[in-house]
Design a protein around this motif. Structure first.
Motif, short mmCIF file in Angstrom:
data_model
loop_
_atom_site.label_atom_id
_atom_site.label_comp_id
_atom_site.label_asym_id
_atom_site.label_seq_id
_atom_site.Cartn_x
_atom_site.Cartn_y
_atom_site.Cartn_z
N VAL B 301 8.81 -60.11 80.43
CA VAL B 301 9.25 -58.78 80.03
C VAL B 301 8.51 -58.36 78.77
O VAL B 301 7.99 -57.25 78.66
N GLY B 304 4.85 -57.83 79.62
CA GLY B 304 4.73 -56.74 80.58
C GLY B 304 4.92 -55.38 79.94
O GLY B 304 4.26 -54.41 80.31
N ARG B 305 5.80 -55.28 78.98
CA ARG B 305 6.05 -53.98 78.36
C ARG B 305 4.85 -53.46 77.59
O ARG B 305 4.76 -52.27 77.31
N LEU B 306 3.95 -54.36 77.24
CA LEU B 306 2.75 -53.92 76.53
C LEU B 306 1.55 -53.72 77.45
O LEU B 306 0.48 -53.33 77.00
N PRO B 372 6.48 -35.78 73.32
CA PRO B 372 5.19 -36.46 73.28
C PRO B 372 5.12 -37.52 74.36
O PRO B 372 6.16 -38.01 74.81
N SER B 373 3.92 -37.87 74.75
CA SER B 373 3.82 -38.62 75.99
C SER B 373 4.05 -40.11 75.87
O SER B 373 4.49 -40.74 76.81
N ALA B 374 3.74 -40.72 74.72
CA ALA B 374 3.95 -42.16 74.64
C ALA B 374 5.43 -42.43 74.87
O ALA B 374 6.29 -41.70 74.39
N ARG B 375 5.71 -43.47 75.62
CA ARG B 375 7.08 -43.65 76.05
C ARG B 375 7.90 -44.50 75.08
O ARG B 375 8.93 -45.03 75.42
N ASP B 376 7.36 -44.66 73.84
CA ASP B 376 7.95 -45.72 73.02
C ASP B 376 9.21 -45.30 72.28
O ASP B 376 9.90 -46.12 71.75
N SER B 379 12.18 -47.48 71.75
CA SER B 379 12.04 -48.73 72.47
C SER B 379 12.52 -49.88 71.61
O SER B 379 12.65 -49.76 70.38
N GLU B 381 11.19 -52.65 70.71
CA GLU B 381 10.28 -53.22 69.72
C GLU B 381 10.18 -52.36 68.47
O GLU B 381 9.99 -52.87 67.38
N SER B 386 8.59 -54.29 60.61
CA SER B 386 7.16 -54.16 60.85
C SER B 386 6.46 -55.51 61.04
O SER B 386 5.65 -55.68 61.96
N ARG B 389 7.34 -57.06 64.30
CA ARG B 389 6.80 -56.28 65.40
C ARG B 389 5.31 -56.59 65.60
O ARG B 389 4.85 -56.82 66.71
N SER B 390 4.56 -56.64 64.50
CA SER B 390 3.15 -56.97 64.62
C SER B 390 2.96 -58.36 65.19
O SER B 390 2.11 -58.58 66.06
N VAL B 393 3.53 -58.18 68.84
CA VAL B 393 2.44 -57.53 69.58
C VAL B 393 1.28 -58.51 69.77
O VAL B 393 0.77 -58.67 70.88
#
Lengths: 832, 603
Positions: B301, B304-306, B372-376, B379, B381, B386, B389-390, B393
């Motif tokens: 998961v 996959g989300r990235l 805006p289009s990014a679906r984040d 989310s 994450e 910060s 999260r990095s 990623v």
């Protein structure tokens, strides 16, 4: 100290030069949504064609022409004649070619590392970049819009516990703090021993992943390409690639590794196999195709002299110059003798950005090189009307990996999808998954096309709507260009075109090329609105274009894959014209059926009962099937562009291989109109032609190979497999039936005037002078033909054999998927 | 018994797809003929499954049928024992339905593709493998089906063999398959060790009854369970092999949909369900399966989300669901897992099929939404601090370090032979191996040490085989020699293994000779022969690596039995040798340059 600084700036300039040079050579294709046909070898356009092919062969390693086997098969078919081949073989000059010695490249590491460096490198690099550029597939995304790519990488490396590079060297992480260009310089210094090889090394780094590097460069040049903008530049990308390489090398060989000194490539890069022979064969092949066109055009002009009076024209239909419209016009005129067709570039002179009602972003609706300064918006017709909601599809948006939701939805809907699949297989139909030009505009709303001085410009400096003078200029430009300045019929249909397809990431390549890969409906609607405006007509009359009050301009759309027609703004059509419009529509529908029958000749899976109804049904199904990789063959047969009045092209059967532009030579003594036409059609048609040409010649390097394994990446491109280079160019399914010949422009005008007209714009002339396209002149009175060849006009001898005659409609429908020879068409004017 | 009436039906299911595979692989047909043959296959398959269902509904019993038993030696026979229960039915129906639909889909989709016939040949082989897997009543048969599925998967991943990355990925996936085949072979070995004869799956329920468990060697039972779990993990892309599924998306879209979206990936779950009686007896192994599933779910998961490509995302979504199935199976919720399996298979294959639509679809949806289009937004994450999260990623970008982890093991394993080969060269190594072999064979004692030594030698031998380089004939010679070597050693030392060795050699040598003939003679031939030549070479390679188109697998089975009775670890060496030689041969074949020639000619 001072010296040192000077030295530094010098080499920084050098790096900048190198990056510019590399950027120029990278493929110049934008994201999928704006798929615009362009010359694949655009970077070499300042050189003569064959020289450019060779240069590209050396740089990209791509095949310059088709294989000898291909030409031999054409020879066997008789398209290449022995005479032409003999002449062309005599012409071949001794080849020069001292090929550049290769400098250090990335693969020079491989022997020392024990693995392929570029092979190991690709996957992680692609992963970071594609995630950064993603336009809406990944579920988790940073707020990338504020961070640049390089800053994002820096942030990840700084904050993450693991660090972004495979090795742990502090030196490399220090480099990351420098500006990208300085980092490049530093990394090159560490990796490559001698400074003269650094340029070659940098370029081979960029060409590890040419598709991605090219896209990065395109986004850098046109930040507006992406709906969710991203800050990225080629130097950032190259710096990251180099640092990553450095880290990999250091991790494998230890901190004190010796840089690569010179290339291990001992292979001598010679000319391509059988180059001279292939070149001669190719030229003879083109000569053969051109000769057919010359013969038939000349015969058409001569035959046209003793034709009787033309019947009264009741409807005039303006089409796009597109080669796919070539046959529908032929049938339309055959169905109804009172219909006369014209053609002009499918944006109808309206150079605008267009924002549909309820749409977030405006889209560009004009040819790629044009920079629109006007924005036309659609607004709700009724107060409070809601934009129609977009239908969503759970099976598509429910793909995300997730914990609880994924489990529940899979359990709940999983088995349903097998029924969906069965339904899609046996009853293809339109769904939110298909892209259809007919429903691109679902409801017609009011267009705000008139400039209002009270409304301010938009943030991007765009003017909302057109002023009266601008409107007049656009309408007059189009009408004059086509030579339609008098004798207007009561009904003038302006027919835009688009396409429908399912499961097709390259859908934009199927729509109108003059509208940046979109259906040109809004352009047709705006054009008609202008032309129907009384004020505009008054101004036009001053210029000598008198449009009677009874004339009405009617927008329409032809869907080229389904062969369907949709009329727009019907409620505004004057009552007295409605019955004529219906009659026109009926003729059009009948013509569409014949047209689809002609198209199915090339589809092996089409029904062979010969009926036009089943052919029409077949093309409709084809465009809606998820499993049909060829909804239509698109421009796959293009070879010609004829700029001539309809009376010249009407008696000719072009087998859908010609772009046609209406043009009246007598009204253009100084070639000014022709200049305008050439400036539009040469880049558009030439771009289409050469993109097909090169994608066909080397489907792997220039094209995107078979589309069957395409994987959509970030909504911006396709790749084979999950983490590999972006595929540029056209898939083989689009190009496999294409005969790669450079396009031949034939203009019905005197050679001197054509030359004058073409030379007015050096950019246009470059195409012709360097042989990227061919140019010929046709005398519309005598049928005499001259071609521009090696810097001068040469007379063309038409062959003795009379051209082939296509008597009846059915003659064109022979069940052969090969190209038919051009011929004279006697089936026109109501012989059905 | 009414069972016998089902014999022809079962024969059709087992052998007709193989027949179709051979016909399509060796013949040369028009598209329409190929499709006609495939349609026959789909129809026969549907009718046969229909008959089975009817029978099942009528009699209401599980079907167990021994098609035939072949008494190979006095104490060993090969039994073609079939077992049809609910699970087998589910898999049969699923594969029939999906294969039928995807055959129809591909008929148009692959129109005019140079590998049209090849594609359908592989589909037939895949179906054969699935039928063998679903119907098998013993480990031997299950393994045969398992192998067919593996080869078919590999052939479809490497469908576009003119692309470098495709070949690389295909081999990477295949090496994971082979690695997990070791698990499978080991489990067959353990089961032989435990029961001294080939046991049917139906007997497991009684064998592994708590009361009867005490008679069994606890370590062997544990070994068997772990080996089974290993095999299931690999095939289903579970931790730590989760990364292979996204590498497998190289073939034409319908094949990705059928194999990796739908059926291949669920084989691990099938294996677990089939052998639940064995590994499910202890809490510890159940917990192990549960944890593997859970870790996979979490990682898949997360990664996959990235994922920014459609097929990559669907692949990870599928792996995550299979992780859940592992957890369900571990909890003993069989029915739920079976349902989940079918649902996931249908869903993912459909999603892969429609994945090219995503550009048009998402752009349409985005353009009419005002966000805006990014679906984040909002989310999971983005709510992390910060730093975390990095870290996450980068962790996910590196596929949770799984490939590095797996590679670390394998490269450590290979470094030693590589250095030997580098120093001595191919022939030097061969000479050394032969001398050592002669010494150990001539050693008089039946001692444990000698046997261990010999087993190690066999291992070294085969690992060296992985690194042989040189001209085609040299490599081919080594592949043949090293495949046969362990059998030869055994035949010399243990007289009772000679029958097995003979069967083995009889299966391998003809195919090996076919390969020699192909290599020596076909380079001088004209280009028209290339297609046929590649097919024949394929057949030669398949035969040489003991694929069940020759009698080699019978010999292998017998050798294994003998080995286990004398020195089990020798059996281990035999398994490994078998698996690695197979991999070497396939890799060699994939790097043949003629695939590119073929492509250029078809242009």
């Amino acid at each position: 100290m001072h010296m040192l600084n000077k030295h530094q700036t010098q080499s920084a300039d050098l790096v900048s030069d190198w990056i510019d040079e590399i950027g120029h050579l990278l493929p110049a294709q934008g994201p999928l949504k704006d798929f615009i046909h362009h010359n694949t070898l655009h970077a070499f356009q300042d050189r003569p064609f064959f020289e450019a092919c060779l240069a590209a062969y050396r740089i990209y390693g791509a095949e310059p022409l088709m294989s000898e086997t291909f030409y031999q098969s054409k020879f066997a078919q008789g398209v290449i004649s022995p005479e032409f081949l003999k002449i062309r073989e005599r012409e071949q000059e001794p080849e020069f070619e001292e090929l550049e010695p290769s400098s250090a490249v990335v693969s020079d590491w491989d022997a020392r590392l024990g693995f392929s460096l570029s092979g190991v490198l690709k996957r992680p690099l692609v992963r970071y970049l594609s995630h950064f550029l993603d336009q809406g597939i990944a579920i988790h995304a940073y707020s990338y819009e504020s961070l640049s790519f390089y800053d994002w990488i820096r942030q990840l490396d700084r904050e993450s516990l693991f660090g972004i590079f495979p090795g742990k060297s502090e030196k490399i992480r220090e480099c990351l703090k420098l500006e990208p260009r300085q980092a490049i310089e530093r990394a090159l210094g560490a990796l490559v021993l001698s400074s003269e090889h650094r340029r070659g090394y940098l370029s081979s780094t960029a060409f590890c992943l040419p598709g991605w590097a090219g896209l990065v460069h395109q986004i850098e040049l046109n930040p507006g390409y992406l709906n969710s903008p991203r800050k990225i530049a080629l130097d950032q990308w190259l710096a990251f690639s180099l640092l990553y390489q450095w880290s990999l090398v250091e991790k494998t060989l230890g901190a004190n590794f010796a840089p690569v000194s010179r290339s291990n490539h001992h292979e001598k890069r010679t000319l391509p196999i059988a180059w001279k022979r292939r070149k001669a064969l190719h030229q003879a092949f083109e000569d053969g195709v051109y000769q057919q066109a010359f013969d038939v055009l000349s015969a058409a002009v001569q035959g046209g002299k003793n034709r009787g009076a033309a019947p009264a024209i009741e409807v005039q239909a303006i089409f796009c110059i597109d080669d796919r419209e070539c046959s529908i016009r032929r049938y339309l005129e055959a169905m109804d003798a009172s219909i006369q067709t014209y053609s002009t570039a499918g944006f109808f002179g309206i150079d605008m950005l267009y924002q549909g009602y309820g749409k977030r972003e405006p889209v560009k609706l004009c040819p790629a090189p044009v920079k629109p300064r006007h924005l036309v918006r659609e607004q709700a017709t009724r107060v409070g009307a809601e934009p129609s909601p977009t239908r969503t599809d759970w099976f598509m948006s429910g793909a995300q990996p997730s914990f609880i939701r994924g489990w529940l939805t899979t359990q709940a809907f999983g088995l349903l999808s097998s029924f969906r699949l069965a339904l899609d297989l046996f009853r293809p139909s339109f769904s939110p998954l298909t892209s259809s030009s007919l429903t691109w505009i679902e409801e017609e709303h009011e267009l705000l096309y008139t400039f209002d001085p009270n409304r301010p410009k938009t943030e991007d400096g765009l003017q909302l709507g057109y002023t009266l003078e601008e409107k007049v200029a656009r309408v007059a430009g189009v009408l004059k260009g086509m030579g339609l300045t008098s004798r207007f019929a009561n009904l003038v249909a302006v027919v835009a075109h688009g396409s429908s397809s399912a499961n097709n990431p390259h859908f934009a390549a199927y729509d109108c090329g003059a509208c940046s890969g979109r259906p040109g409906v809004p352009n047709a609607r705006v054009f008609c609105s202008f032309a129907n405006e009384t004020a505009v007509r008054l101004e036009l009359a001053k210029q000598g274009i008198v449009i009677p009050e009874t004339t009405y301009f009617q927008p329409a759309l032809h869907d080229t894959s389904q062969d369907q027609l949709r009329l727009f703004d019907q409620e505004r059509t004057p009552l007295e014209l409605r019955s004529r419009l219906n009659q026109f529509r009926d003729s059009f529908l009948q013509a569409l059926k014949w047209n689809s029958r002609e198209r199915t000749r090339r589809f092996e899976s089409a029904p062979d009962d010969g009926s036009i109804e089943s052919a029409h049904e077949h093309v409709r199904e084809r465009s809606q099937s998820l499993f049909e990789p060829r909804p239509e063959l698109n421009h796959a047969t293009n070879a010609l562009c004829v700029i001539a009045p309809r009376r010249v092209t009407e008696p000719v059967f072009f087998d859908r291989r010609a772009f046609l532009q209406s043009y009246e030579p007598s009204s253009d003594p100084d070639g000014l109109l022709l200049s305008g036409i050439l400036n539009a059609v040469v880049p558009v048609c030439g771009g289409i032609n050469l993109e097909y040409f090169f994608s066909r010649v080397d489907p792997m390097k220039y094209g995107s190979d078979s589309k069957l394994s395409h994987n959509v990446v970030g909504l911006i491109g396709v790749s084979h497999g999950v983490e590999s280079d972006l595929e540029m160019g056209l898939p083989t399914q689009m190009t496999e039936v294409h005969d790669p010949v450079r396009i031949l422009f034939v203009a019905a005008q005197k050679p001197e005037i054509i030359e004058l007209a073409a030379k007015r714009n050096p950019a246009t002339w470059e195409w012709i002078a360097n042989g990227w396209v061919h140019l010929a002149s046709l005398d519309d009175l005598t049928g005499k033909i001259q071609i521009w060849k090696s810097g001068q006009w040469m007379d063309v001898q038409t062959s003795d054999q009379p051209p082939r005659i296509y008597e009846r409609l059915e003659d064109t429908l022979r069940d052969s998927s090969e190209n038919l020879s051009f011929g004279l068409w006697k089936g026109g004017r109501s012989h059905v | 018994m009414s069972n016998t009436t089902m014999t022809p039906v079962l024969v059709v299911l087992l052998f007709f797809p193989i027949f179709v595979f051979l016909v399509l692989k060796l013949g040369s047909f028009q598209e329409t003929t190929t499709h006609f043959i495939m349609r026959m296959l789909v129809i026969s398959q549907t009718v046969a499954v229909g008959f089975l269902l009817y029978h099942r509904w009528h009699t209401g019993v599980r079907l167990e049928e021994e098609l035939f038993a072949w008494q190979l030696t006095e104490d060993h026979s090969f039994r073609l024992l079939l077992f049809v229960d609910n699970l087998a039915f589910e898999f049969l129906i699923l594969s029939t339905a999906l294969l039928g639909m995807i055959t129809r889909f591909s008929r148009t989709y692959l129109h005019r593709e140079p590998g049209f016939q090849r594609f359908f040949a592989v589909l037939a082989l895949f179906l054969a493998g699935l039928n063998w897997v679903s119907l098998s009543g013993t480990f031997d048969l299950l393994f045969l089906g398992w192998e067919m599925v593996g080869i078919a998967s590999f052939m479809l991943i490497g469908f576009y063999s003119h692309r470098e990355q495709t070949v690389k990925n295909a081999l990477e996936v295949y090496s994971i398959y082979r690695f997990c085949d070791v698990g499978f072979l080991l489990s067959a070995l353990f089961s032989v060790y435990l029961f001294h004869h080939t046991q049917g799956f139906s007997e497991f329920r009684t064998t592994f009854f708590p009361e009867s468990m005490e008679q069994l060697h606890p370590l062997a039972v544990w070994g068997l369970s772990i080996a089974l779990i290993l095999a299931a993990m690999g095939k289903s892309g579970q931790f730590p092999f989760s990364f292979w599924l996204s590498r497998a998306m190289e073939g034409p879209t319908p094949s990705s949909a059928l194999f990796y979206g739908a059926l291949s990936i669920h084989l691990g779950v099938f294996l677990l369900l089939r052998t639940e009686a064995i590994w499910g007896h202890s809490f510890a192994t159940r917990a192990l399966v549960f944890v593997i599933g859970g870790v996979t779910l979490f990682l898949a998961v997360g990664i996959g989300r990235l994922q920014s490509s459609m097929k990559g995302q669907i692949a990870y979504a599928s792996v995550a669901q299979v992780g859940l199935m592992f957890m369900e199976v571990a909890c003993g919720w069989r029915v739920l897992a079976e349902f989940h399996m079918a649902a996931n298979a249908c869903l993912r294959s459909y999603q892969i099929l429609i994945s090219p639509s995503s550009v048009a679809y998402f752009l349409k949806v985005q353009s009419s939404s005002q966000r805006p289009s990014a679906r984040d937004h909002g989310s999971l994450e983005s709510r992390l601090p910060s730093r975390l999260r990095s870290t996450w990623v980068v962790f996910a970008m590196r596929e949770a370090y799984l490939p590095d982890f797996v590679r670390m093991f394998s490269s450590g394993f290979f470094r030693f032979p590589r250095s030997i080969l580098k120093r001595w060269g191919n022939s030097g190594t061969l000479v050394a191996v032969v001398i050592l072999a002669i010494i150990s064979i001539l050693a008089p004692s039946e001692s444990f040490a000698v046997a261990v030594f010999l087993a190690l030698l066999v291992l070294l031998n085969t690992v060296c085989a992985l690194h042989v380089k040189g001209r085609n004939l040299t490599v081919w010679f080594w592949i043949g020699a090293l495949t046969l070597a362990p059998a030869a050693f055994m035949a010399i030392r243990l007289p009772e293994s000679r029958a097995g060795a003979l069967w083995f050699a009889a299966g391998i040598i003809p195919f090996w000779l076919l390969g020699v003939w192909e290599i020596v003679f076909s380079y001088s031939r004209k280009h028209e022969w290339i297609r046929l030549r590649r097919s024949l070479l394929w057949i030669a390679v398949l035969g040489t690596i003991g694929f069940p188109i020759g009698p080699a697998f019978l010999g292998e089975d017998m050798l294994m039995h003998v080995a286990v009775e004398h020195h089990p670890f020798f059996g281990v060496a035999l398994c490994l040798s078998f698996v690695w030689c197979g991999f070497t041969a396939i890799r060699w074949l994939m790097y043949q340059p003629n695939s590119r020639v073929e492509y250029a000619l078809n242009r």
